[in-house]
Design an enzyme around this catalytic site. Structure first.
Site, PDB file in Angstrom:
ATOM      1  N   CYS A 297      -2.182  -2.841   7.412  1.00 36.89           N
ATOM      2  CA  CYS A 297      -2.006  -3.688   6.232  1.00 36.89           C
ATOM      3  C   CYS A 297      -0.690  -4.441   6.235  1.00 36.89           C
ATOM      4  CB  CYS A 297      -2.221  -2.860   4.972  1.00 36.89           C
ATOM      5  SG  CYS A 297      -3.945  -2.349   4.856  1.00 36.89           S
TER       6      CYS A 297
ATOM      7  N   LYS B  11      -6.793  -4.917  -3.444  1.00 38.79           N
ATOM      8  CA  LYS B  11      -7.557  -5.518  -2.337  1.00 38.79           C
ATOM      9  C   LYS B  11      -8.539  -4.493  -1.805  1.00 38.79           C
ATOM     10  CE  LYS B  11      -4.005  -4.197   0.986  1.00 38.79           C
ATOM     11  NZ  LYS B  11      -4.792  -3.278   1.796  1.00 38.79           N
TER      12      LYS B  11
ATOM     13  N   ASP C  57       0.800  -1.245   0.000  1.00 33.68           N
ATOM     14  CA  ASP C  57       0.000   0.000   0.000  1.00 33.68           C
ATOM     15  C   ASP C  57       0.827   1.286   0.000  1.00 33.68           C
ATOM     16  OD1 ASP C  57      -1.880  -1.975   0.254  1.00 33.68           O
ATOM     17  OD2 ASP C  57      -2.883  -1.151   1.997  1.00 33.68           O
TER      18      ASP C  57
HETATM   19  C1  VGL Z   1      -4.868   0.671   5.547  1.00 39.97           C
HETATM   20  C2  VGL Z   1      -6.479   1.526   6.914  1.00 39.97           C
HETATM   21  C3  VGL Z   1      -7.435   1.377   5.927  1.00 39.97           C
HETATM   22  C4  VGL Z   1      -3.427   0.303   5.367  1.00 39.97           C
HETATM   23  C5  VGL Z   1      -5.801   0.500   4.552  1.00 39.97           C
HETATM   24  O1  VGL Z   1      -2.939   0.257   4.212  1.00 39.97           O
HETATM   25  O2  VGL Z   1      -2.752   0.041   6.383  1.00 39.97           O
HETATM   26  N1  VGL Z   1      -5.212   1.177   6.732  1.00 39.97           N
HETATM   27  N2  VGL Z   1      -7.078   0.867   4.762  1.00 39.97           N
END
Ligand code: VGL
Ligand code: ZN
Length: 198
Positions: free
Chosen positions: A151, A106, A8
């Site tokens: 994540c 995702k 991410d």
């Molecule tokens: C994430 C919160 C919501 C992350 C993704 O990438 O850690 N955190 N969506």
């Protein structure tokens, strides 16, 4: 065979983004350098529809960071982030993305969040990452990216559960740190589950 999994590393998780992680941008040059040392490099991307159930804005009367039930699972409510095809969902612009063999989206299902790059939070939907890695003979996975206690943590735990040897590249991660100590605790959980902390 060893793979690097970049979690991410997207604009919305960088400082100034919708869910900006402090110093998240600082890991981009580190990750670029790391990539050269791996035969296989992949990335995960948080990739939500605009009506996603993890967004506080989609729950009348609820505030960001409140907990609700989503599809029977506890869910932290987030600011709107990483909406499919928006600038915030794009990979960090400084990331040398041409080195990525593949990107795994995702969090596409409205009714369930997906912190792990392998499967959704309910353990039902699979992103295909594990099968893709196994097909290439990958047995060891090094994980870096954002955010440490969400994540990154769940990607590490799922990787271990799925039988990979997992190392957390701790310096190449940053966390949200909603509460002081969250990242340290998350690293402890990953170590306890069998991850090697580098
Ligand atoms: C994430 C919160 C919501 C992350 C993704 O990438 O850690 N955190 N969506
Ligand atoms: Zn998300």
């Amino acid at each position: 065979m060893k793979a690097l999994v970049i979690v991410d590393l997207q604009n919305d998780f960088l400082p100034g983004g919708a869910l900006g992680v402090r110093d998240g941008d600082r890991i981009v040059p580190m990750v670029n350098r790391l990539m050269a040392g791996y035969e296989v490099v992949v990335a995960t991307m948080d990739w939500h529809p605009a009506d996603h159930g993890s967004f506080a804005a989609n729950h009348a009367g609820r505030e960001v960071y409140e907990e609700v039930l989503l599809g029977g699972l506890p869910q932290t409510l987030w600011p709107v982030h990483c909406v499919q095809w928006t600038g915030g969902a794009m990979l960090a612009s400084g990331l040398e993305s041409r080195r990525l063999a593949r990107v795994f989206p995702k969090g596409e299902q409205q009714e369930v969040d997906s912190y792990s790059g392998f499967a959704d939070n309910g353990g039902r939907g699979d992103t295909g990452l594990a099968a893709w890695l196994r097909e290439r003979g990958v047995t060891e996975v090094d994980v870096c990216g954002l955010a440490t206690e969400f994540c990154v943590k769940f990607t590490v735990l799922d990787g271990l559960r799925l039988g990979f040897e997992v190392r957390l590249l701790a310096e190449a991660c940053r966390g949200v740190e909603l509460n002081a100590g969250d990242c340290e605790r998350a690293i402890g959980e990953m170590a306890a589950a069998g991850a090697v902390i580098v």
